[in-house]
Design a protein around this motif. Structure first.
Motif, PDB file in Angstrom:
ATOM      1  N   ILE A 124      43.738  18.164   9.502  1.00 57.48           N
ATOM      2  CA  ILE A 124      43.816  19.432   8.765  1.00 57.48           C
ATOM      3  C   ILE A 124      45.226  19.995   8.855  1.00 57.48           C
ATOM      4  CG2 ILE A 124      41.402  20.147   8.915  1.00 57.48           C
ATOM      5  CD1 ILE A 124      42.121  21.700  11.488  1.00 57.48           C
ATOM      6  N   LYS A 126      46.867  23.047   9.802  1.00 56.50           N
ATOM      7  CA  LYS A 126      46.340  24.189  10.559  1.00 56.50           C
ATOM      8  C   LYS A 126      46.822  25.527  10.000  1.00 56.50           C
ATOM      9  CE  LYS A 126      46.220  21.246  14.644  1.00 56.50           C
ATOM     10  NZ  LYS A 126      44.965  20.617  14.388  1.00 56.50           N
ATOM     11  N   GLY A 138      42.647  24.801  16.023  1.00 53.60           N
ATOM     12  CA  GLY A 138      42.417  23.406  15.639  1.00 53.60           C
ATOM     13  C   GLY A 138      40.932  23.092  15.654  1.00 53.60           C
ATOM     14  N   HIS A 139      40.617  21.820  15.302  1.00 51.57           N
ATOM     15  CA  HIS A 139      39.215  21.380  15.363  1.00 51.57           C
ATOM     16  C   HIS A 139      38.628  21.589  16.756  1.00 51.57           C
ATOM     17  CE1 HIS A 139      40.590  18.466  12.126  1.00 51.57           C
ATOM     18  NE2 HIS A 139      39.373  18.653  11.672  1.00 51.57           N
ATOM     19  N   THR A 140      39.421  21.208  17.765  1.00 47.97           N
ATOM     20  CA  THR A 140      38.883  21.159  19.130  1.00 47.97           C
ATOM     21  C   THR A 140      38.269  22.499  19.524  1.00 47.97           C
ATOM     22  OG1 THR A 140      40.635  19.582  19.655  1.00 47.97           O
ATOM     23  CG2 THR A 140      39.501  20.593  21.522  1.00 47.97           C
ATOM     24  N   GLU A 141      39.045  23.567  19.304  1.00 45.70           N
ATOM     25  CA  GLU A 141      38.584  24.888  19.708  1.00 45.70           C
ATOM     26  C   GLU A 141      37.432  25.357  18.815  1.00 45.70           C
ATOM     27  OE1 GLU A 141      41.644  23.985  18.889  1.00 45.70           O
ATOM     28  OE2 GLU A 141      42.979  24.360  20.590  1.00 45.70           O
ATOM     29  N   MET A 160      40.517  18.451  25.423  1.00 55.39           N
ATOM     30  CA  MET A 160      41.145  17.553  24.451  1.00 55.39           C
ATOM     31  C   MET A 160      41.686  16.335  25.193  1.00 55.39           C
ATOM     32  SD  MET A 160      44.465  18.086  21.956  1.00 55.39           S
ATOM     33  CE  MET A 160      43.803  19.409  20.969  1.00 55.39           C
ATOM     34  N   HIS A 175      46.236  24.371  22.177  1.00 55.91           N
ATOM     35  CA  HIS A 175      47.191  24.897  21.200  1.00 55.91           C
ATOM     36  C   HIS A 175      47.524  26.346  21.532  1.00 55.91           C
ATOM     37  CE1 HIS A 175      45.111  21.700  18.644  1.00 55.91           C
ATOM     38  NE2 HIS A 175      46.370  21.322  18.649  1.00 55.91           N
ATOM     39  N   HIS A 275      50.048  20.855  26.053  1.00 50.07           N
ATOM     40  CA  HIS A 275      49.977  19.945  24.903  1.00 50.07           C
ATOM     41  C   HIS A 275      51.050  18.861  24.922  1.00 50.07           C
ATOM     42  CE1 HIS A 275      50.485  18.937  20.580  1.00 50.07           C
ATOM     43  NE2 HIS A 275      49.213  19.251  20.429  1.00 50.07           N
ATOM     44  N   LEU A 279      50.968  14.857  24.958  1.00 51.47           N
ATOM     45  CA  LEU A 279      51.018  14.159  23.669  1.00 51.47           C
ATOM     46  C   LEU A 279      52.337  13.450  23.407  1.00 51.47           C
ATOM     47  CD1 LEU A 279      48.280  15.456  23.385  1.00 51.47           C
ATOM     48  CD2 LEU A 279      48.812  15.940  21.005  1.00 51.47           C
ATOM     49  N   LYS A 283      51.991   9.613  22.238  1.00 49.87           N
ATOM     50  CA  LYS A 283      52.444   9.300  20.875  1.00 49.87           C
ATOM     51  C   LYS A 283      53.687   8.409  20.905  1.00 49.87           C
ATOM     52  CE  LYS A 283      50.054  13.036  18.487  1.00 49.87           C
ATOM     53  NZ  LYS A 283      50.024  14.031  17.400  1.00 49.87           N
ATOM     54  N   ASN A 292      42.088  10.857  19.202  1.00 46.58           N
ATOM     55  CA  ASN A 292      41.900  12.198  19.755  1.00 46.58           C
ATOM     56  C   ASN A 292      40.394  12.377  19.940  1.00 46.58           C
ATOM     57  OD1 ASN A 292      41.525  14.970  20.038  1.00 46.58           O
ATOM     58  ND2 ASN A 292      43.041  15.515  18.481  1.00 46.58           N
ATOM     59  N   ARG A 301      32.828  13.433  19.225  1.00 49.72           N
ATOM     60  CA  ARG A 301      33.840  13.814  18.237  1.00 49.72           C
ATOM     61  C   ARG A 301      35.125  13.044  18.518  1.00 49.72           C
ATOM     62  NH1 ARG A 301      39.064  16.993  17.940  1.00 49.72           N
ATOM     63  NH2 ARG A 301      39.521  16.725  15.737  1.00 49.72           N
ATOM     64  N   ASP A 305      45.103  10.316  15.441  1.00 50.52           N
ATOM     65  CA  ASP A 305      46.150  10.863  16.320  1.00 50.52           C
ATOM     66  C   ASP A 305      47.304  11.474  15.531  1.00 50.52           C
ATOM     67  OD1 ASP A 305      47.532   8.668  15.326  1.00 50.52           O
ATOM     68  OD2 ASP A 305      47.865   7.713  17.273  1.00 50.52           O
TER      69      ASP A 305
HETATM   70  N1  LIG Z   1      46.883  18.383  19.079  1.00 49.19           N
HETATM   71  C1  LIG Z   1      46.578  17.320  18.183  1.00 49.19           C
HETATM   72  C2  LIG Z   1      47.788  16.506  17.847  1.00 49.19           C
HETATM   73  O1  LIG Z   1      48.885  17.042  17.927  1.00 49.19           O
HETATM   74  O2  LIG Z   1      47.622  15.356  17.474  1.00 49.19           O
HETATM   75  C3  LIG Z   1      46.102  17.852  16.889  1.00 49.19           C
HETATM   76  O3  LIG Z   1      46.777  19.009  16.533  1.00 49.19           O
HETATM   77  C4  LIG Z   1      44.675  17.846  16.679  1.00 49.19           C
HETATM   78  O4  LIG Z   1      44.046  18.944  17.176  1.00 49.19           O
HETATM   79  P1  LIG Z   1      42.541  19.201  16.763  1.00 49.19           P
HETATM   80  O5  LIG Z   1      41.815  17.933  16.934  1.00 49.19           O
HETATM   81  O6  LIG Z   1      42.105  20.250  17.693  1.00 49.19           O
HETATM   82  O7  LIG Z   1      42.567  19.677  15.352  1.00 49.19           O
END
Ligand SMILES: N[C@H](C(=O)O)[C@H](O)COP(=O)(O)O
Ligand SMILES: NC(=O)c1ccc[n+]([C@@H]2O[C@H](COP(=O)([O-])OP(=O)(O)OC[C@H]3O[C@@H](n4cnc5c(N)ncnc54)[C@H](O)[C@@H]3O)[C@@H](O)[C@H]2O)c1
Length: 339
Positions: A124, A126, A138-141, A160, A175, A275, A279, A283, A292, A301, A305
């Motif tokens: 997405i 954001k 984000g999705h996670t929250e 996460m 985030h 974060h 990451l 990455k 993720n 879920r 990445d």
């Molecule tokens: N933190 C993740 C990244 O940087 O790859 C990404 O933003 C996804 O976050 P959600 O799955 O919470 O949307």
């Protein structure tokens, strides 16, 4: 096995490319997958990138599950009063933001109702969703919020994680602005995070005795309090408490060497304070090959990445490898859960 639901995320980004290219090359992966999206979003992209794809749209999840169709099965849950376009390849739009949120929320609610085993999410944008009123980073929250019981007491009930063949990283904070990280890390939240990682590595990843490393927040893990006291006052007591519960977790390690080849081999997951501490290494080592995954939810879920990569939408340079990894991981977890 119950189906897995796949949301494509931002329709102007590379989410649709990844799905179409993955389906073209690995159609068998989609046997248990239903894509939660307006079918038109997929049809348009398939035409734009000239990959003929058979796409069916269903108005209910049940009809999509029952269909004996050879092609991509799309369930469109978006009610007619919510705009679904126009979609412009390579651009985001406020006109599709509510529909994107609707697809994610409907997929999560179906998982919570146990109509599906879990969900896989595409990327997405954001900031666009935020400006459309989506109150989550984000999705996670968002998924943690939808899953939370009203009487829940834990400070942290989701984690996460990004996972690849060579490294798994778990995050104490997700985030938020870096200046808020120190005040957000508490002893209880650290203990909760360690417990969730331990439990899901056993139950979702099938690792019987997880070995966990914990990273310090400050340079040199605080150098015995000279560069910060979070290690002494929060992280070490949290690790000690988790060890008393039988969890194999280190005291806080200096983060600069925590990701050495030896540590990547010796630990099943490295728990990080924020974060980018987590990451950047994964990455750097495994972009395109990592997944993720949200731990602590009552359903599976997984996610890609990468982000929306608007610059690449419609291009042949789009890699769908992380989507394949995310689908494979979700299938493995779902098979494990149903066996
Ligand atoms: N933190 C993740 C990244 O940087 O790859 C990404 O933003 C996804 O976050 P959600 O799955 O919470 O949307
Ligand atoms: N899972 C998610 O929902 C998720 C994850 C990360 C970022 N995002 C969002 O995506 C948007 C863009 O973020 P970003 O630019 O930091 O990261 P990005 O991952 O979209 O792009 C970073 C770089 O990697 C390249 N890239 C990304 N995915 C690729 C792929 N599959 N194949 C080939 N190259 C690829 C891009 O072209 C770009 O050069 C932001 O709004 C961010 O919040 C969402």
């Amino acid at each position: 096995m119950k189906p897995l639901l796949l949301t494509l995320g931002e329709p102007g980004g590379i989410g649709p490319d990844c799905i179409i290219r993955a389906y073209k090359n690995r159609p068998e992966l989609f046997d248990h997958i239903i894509i939660v999206t307006p079918g038109l979003w997929m049809e348009q992209r398939a035409t734009q990138i000239d990959i003929p794809t058979v796409i069916f749209e269903f108005s209910t999840l049940n009809s999509a599950i029952q269909a004996k169709a050879t092609g991509l099965r799309c369930w469109n849950p978006v009610p007619s009063h919510i705009a679904t376009g126009p979609v412009v390849m390579g651009k985001t739009s406020q006109m599709t933001a509510m529909a994107v949120i609707c697809c994610i929320q409907t997929a999560a609610e179906s998982c919570l109702a146990r109509h599906a085993a879990g969900m896989i999410t595409g990327p997405i944008e954001k900031a666009v969703l935020r400006s459309a009123g989506f109150n989550f980073p984000g999705h996670t929250e968002f998924l943690a919020h939808l899953s939370r019981q009203p009487q829940a007491e834990a400070e942290t009930d989701f984690v996460m994680m990004l996972a690849s063949a060579s490294l798994r990283v778990a995050l104490l904070t997700t985030h938020l602005a870096i200046k808020h990280v120190p005040e957000t890390i508490s002893m209880q939240a650290t203990i909760d995070c360690i417990r969730i990682v331990q439990r899901d590595l056993i139950h979702r990843f099938g690792i019987p005795k997880p070995r966990l490393a914990l990273c310090g927040l400050n340079p040199h893990a605080g150098e015995q309090g000279h560069f910060g006291r979070e290690e002494i006052e929060i992280l070490m007591p949290a690790a000690e408490s988790a060890r008393l519960d039988g969890i194999d977790v280190t005291d806080p390690l200096p983060a600069d060497t925590a990701f050495s080849a030896t540590n990547r081999h010796n630990f099943d997951a490295i728990i990080c304070c924020y974060h980018d501490q987590a990451l950047i290494p994964i990455k750097a080592i495994s972009f395109g090959e990592s997944v993720n995954v949200t731990l602590g939810l009552p359903f599976i879920r997984t996610s890609v990445d990468h982000g929306t990569a608007l610059d690449l939408a419609g291009s042949e340079d789009v890699s769908y490898s992380s989507l394949v990894e995310a689908i494979e991981m979700a299938i493995t977890m779902a098979q494990k859960a149903s066996s």
